[in-house]
Design an enzyme around this catalytic site. Structure first.
Site, PDB file in Angstrom:
ATOM      1  N   TRP A 280       1.225  -4.106   9.569  1.00  0.00           N
ATOM      2  CA  TRP A 280       0.545  -4.795  10.674  1.00  0.00           C
ATOM      3  C   TRP A 280      -0.105  -6.065  10.150  1.00  0.00           C
ATOM      4  O   TRP A 280      -0.464  -6.165   8.973  1.00  0.00           O
ATOM      5  CB  TRP A 280      -0.489  -3.899  11.363  1.00  0.00           C
ATOM      6  CG  TRP A 280      -1.689  -3.534  10.538  1.00  0.00           C
ATOM      7  CD1 TRP A 280      -1.852  -2.408   9.786  1.00  0.00           C
ATOM      8  CD2 TRP A 280      -2.901  -4.300  10.384  1.00  0.00           C
ATOM      9  NE1 TRP A 280      -3.084  -2.421   9.165  1.00  0.00           N
ATOM     10  CE2 TRP A 280      -3.743  -3.567   9.513  1.00  0.00           C
ATOM     11  CE3 TRP A 280      -3.337  -5.527  10.892  1.00  0.00           C
ATOM     12  CZ2 TRP A 280      -5.008  -4.030   9.143  1.00  0.00           C
ATOM     13  CZ3 TRP A 280      -4.604  -5.993  10.519  1.00  0.00           C
ATOM     14  CH2 TRP A 280      -5.414  -5.238   9.658  1.00  0.00           C
TER      15      TRP A 280
ATOM     16  N   ASN B  54       2.528   1.918   7.688  1.00  0.00           N
ATOM     17  CA  ASN B  54       2.698   0.901   8.732  1.00  0.00           C
ATOM     18  C   ASN B  54       2.545  -0.513   8.191  1.00  0.00           C
ATOM     19  O   ASN B  54       1.744  -0.757   7.283  1.00  0.00           O
ATOM     20  CB  ASN B  54       1.669   1.092   9.849  1.00  0.00           C
ATOM     21  CG  ASN B  54       1.947   2.316  10.691  1.00  0.00           C
ATOM     22  OD1 ASN B  54       1.517   3.414  10.361  1.00  0.00           O
ATOM     23  ND2 ASN B  54       2.674   2.129  11.785  1.00  0.00           N
TER      24      ASN B  54
ATOM     25  N   ASP C 258      -1.801   5.953  -5.168  1.00  0.00           N
ATOM     26  CA  ASP C 258      -2.099   5.033  -4.066  1.00  0.00           C
ATOM     27  C   ASP C 258      -2.503   3.653  -4.565  1.00  0.00           C
ATOM     28  O   ASP C 258      -3.608   3.451  -5.051  1.00  0.00           O
ATOM     29  CB  ASP C 258      -3.216   5.637  -3.221  1.00  0.00           C
ATOM     30  CG  ASP C 258      -3.505   4.861  -1.954  1.00  0.00           C
ATOM     31  OD1 ASP C 258      -2.852   3.823  -1.733  1.00  0.00           O
ATOM     32  OD2 ASP C 258      -4.387   5.281  -1.193  1.00  0.00           O
TER      33      ASP C 258
ATOM     34  N   ASP D  27       0.812  -1.208   0.000  1.00  0.00           N
ATOM     35  CA  ASP D  27       0.000   0.000   0.000  1.00  0.00           C
ATOM     36  C   ASP D  27       0.852   1.267   0.000  1.00  0.00           C
ATOM     37  O   ASP D  27       1.446   1.603   1.025  1.00  0.00           O
ATOM     38  CB  ASP D  27      -0.905  -0.055   1.237  1.00  0.00           C
ATOM     39  CG  ASP D  27      -1.781   1.164   1.380  1.00  0.00           C
ATOM     40  OD1 ASP D  27      -1.986   1.878   0.380  1.00  0.00           O
ATOM     41  OD2 ASP D  27      -2.258   1.406   2.504  1.00  0.00           O
TER      42      ASP D  27
ATOM     43  N   TYR E 202      -9.240   3.506   9.312  1.00  0.00           N
ATOM     44  CA  TYR E 202      -9.373   3.512   7.865  1.00  0.00           C
ATOM     45  C   TYR E 202     -10.768   3.986   7.486  1.00  0.00           C
ATOM     46  O   TYR E 202     -11.693   3.873   8.281  1.00  0.00           O
ATOM     47  CB  TYR E 202      -9.160   2.102   7.308  1.00  0.00           C
ATOM     48  CG  TYR E 202      -7.799   1.506   7.585  1.00  0.00           C
ATOM     49  CD1 TYR E 202      -6.788   1.600   6.646  1.00  0.00           C
ATOM     50  CD2 TYR E 202      -7.533   0.843   8.775  1.00  0.00           C
ATOM     51  CE1 TYR E 202      -5.540   1.049   6.878  1.00  0.00           C
ATOM     52  CE2 TYR E 202      -6.286   0.293   9.022  1.00  0.00           C
ATOM     53  CZ  TYR E 202      -5.297   0.401   8.063  1.00  0.00           C
ATOM     54  OH  TYR E 202      -4.063  -0.135   8.311  1.00  0.00           O
TER      55      TYR E 202
ATOM     56  N   SER F 120      -0.093   4.250   2.727  1.00  0.00           N
ATOM     57  CA  SER F 120       0.103   4.176   4.175  1.00  0.00           C
ATOM     58  C   SER F 120       1.546   3.770   4.443  1.00  0.00           C
ATOM     59  O   SER F 120       2.288   3.449   3.517  1.00  0.00           O
ATOM     60  CB  SER F 120      -0.877   3.187   4.817  1.00  0.00           C
ATOM     61  OG  SER F 120      -0.548   1.851   4.472  1.00  0.00           O
TER      62      SER F 120
ATOM     63  N   THR G 211      -5.785   2.080  -2.955  1.00  0.00           N
ATOM     64  CA  THR G 211      -7.118   2.599  -3.252  1.00  0.00           C
ATOM     65  C   THR G 211      -7.550   2.052  -4.602  1.00  0.00           C
ATOM     66  O   THR G 211      -6.803   2.120  -5.573  1.00  0.00           O
ATOM     67  CB  THR G 211      -7.121   4.139  -3.271  1.00  0.00           C
ATOM     68  OG1 THR G 211      -6.889   4.621  -1.954  1.00  0.00           O
ATOM     69  CG2 THR G 211      -8.446   4.684  -3.767  1.00  0.00           C
TER      70      THR G 211
END
Length: 370
Positions: free
Chosen positions: A85, A83, A261, A78, A121, A81, A264
């Protein structure tokens, strides 16, 4: 060089629709209906690419591993963003029960912290704790990578998502809790031959989508790459000169800012500008999306994004999404969260091979090879 390949299946939107949950979901999340959210070489594979799965032109994801021995997870790669996780054994949400969960106890290299992580989000959220462990992306192994272990993943979106977690590829400034992004560690540990990565999102399902870390594969595009300076080092943000339809400016006439992005799925923009585009393409609002006559695919002209003086046309076959012979929907959506920004999501990126160059803070774009 390593490439992560991406594959293709059914969309979360379609799954929610099949379970009769889409209308309720859209009422709770009245924006981003096709998106996820806003807010000396030491490796023999110095350029590496990872295959990604195309989830019915909605999400693209591939496989990584965390820990020793490795525990595998599917993640969205992505650029919107920063991070990393994954779900964890500490999570009791329904979404975690249906996905792979990381177990720190089963990894000899895991190191815990007392730091917490919370990300909201547009189509879901997560909370959790931060830890360190070895993360492997293809043949690139990143030691002591900080990542989030989810404890809660409320709502239906992540429950039905075909991926486990998210691997963010934007700038460190966007990272929650100050966590160093994976690609920043790849660069600092000299694990890539060039401080860039490139993305090919298959527009037709005939060739495998991928993300390539440290390199560019020129066989996947035609002509030469056109370079666009990053205007703000937060998202992969650039300046768009104009958006035109039949030579007429229909949005962004005085220039605007846009995010490139991969996380998206659609093309998003300010509500007034999007309403104008829906009007031009004949979109009629119904059940959370704009329905378009399927015959328009062969009649409507390209919508042209002019970026840094270069025209990037997006054909009607791309900006109108066809689900059946008689059911088509607009690929444009409102962006309420950042009302002054556009998002060039997968609809745009399927048309253009993209290079995200951290060394020079620029994005390279070239038409995909047909």
């Amino acid at each position: 060089m390593f490439r992560v390949h991406l594959k293709k299946t059914k969309s979360v939107r379609q799954i929610l629709q099949e379970h009769g949950l889409l209308d309720d979901f859209l009422k709770k999340h009245p924006y981003n209906h096709g998106t996820k959210y806003f807010p000396g070489l030491q490796n023999t594979f110095a350029t590496d690419s990872e295959p990604m799965q195309n989830y019915m032109d909605i999400e693209y994801f591939g496989t990584i591993s965390v820990g020793t021995p490795p525990q595998e997870f599917t993640v969205i790669f992505d650029t919107g963003s920063s991070n990393l996780w994954v779900p964890s054994v500490y999570c009791s949400s329904g979404a975690c029960s249906d996905h792979h969960k990381f177990s720190p106890q089963q990894s000899s290299t895991f190191r815990s912290t007392s730091q917490t992580l919370s990300i909201t989000y547009g189509t879901g959220s997560m909370t959790g704790i931060l830890g360190y462990d070895t993360v492997q992306v293809g043949n690139i192994q990143v030691s002591n990578q900080i990542f989030g272990l989810s404890q809660t993943e409320p709502g239906s979106f992540l429950y039905y998502a075909p991926f486990d977690g998210i691997l963010g590829l934007a700038y460190p400034r966007l990272s929650y809790s100050g966590a160093t992004p994976v690609f920043d560690n790849m660069m600092s540990e000299n694990l890539v031959s060039q401080d860039l990565f490139s993305v090919f999102l298959s527009p037709d399902g005939q060739r495998g989508s991928f993300i390539m870390f440290g390199g560019i594969d020129d066989s996947y595009y035609t002509g030469s790459l056109n370079w666009v300076p990053v205007s703000v080092e937060y998202y992969w943000q650039i300046t768009v000169d104009s958006i035109t339809f039949n030579g007429q400016a229909i949005a962004c006439s005085g220039g605007c800012q846009a995010i490139v992005d991969t996380g998206t799925s659609l093309l998003a923009g300010p509500p007034n500008a999007i309403a104008n585009i829906q009007n031009f393409i004949g979109g009629q609002y119904s059940n959370g999306q704009y329905i378009v006559n399927c015959n328009a695919i062969n009649k409507l002209p390209d919508i042209v994004f002019t970026i840094n003086g270069i025209q990037y046309p997006v054909p009607a076959s791309a900006y109108i999404r066809q689900f059946s012979s008689s059911y088509c929907a607009s690929g444009f959506e409102n962006m309420f969260f950042h009302s002054d920004l556009w998002t060039l999501g997968d609809i745009f990126l399927r048309q253009y091979y993209s290079v995200f160059d951290r060394a020079n803070n620029q994005i390279g774009l070239a038409p995909v090879a047909k």
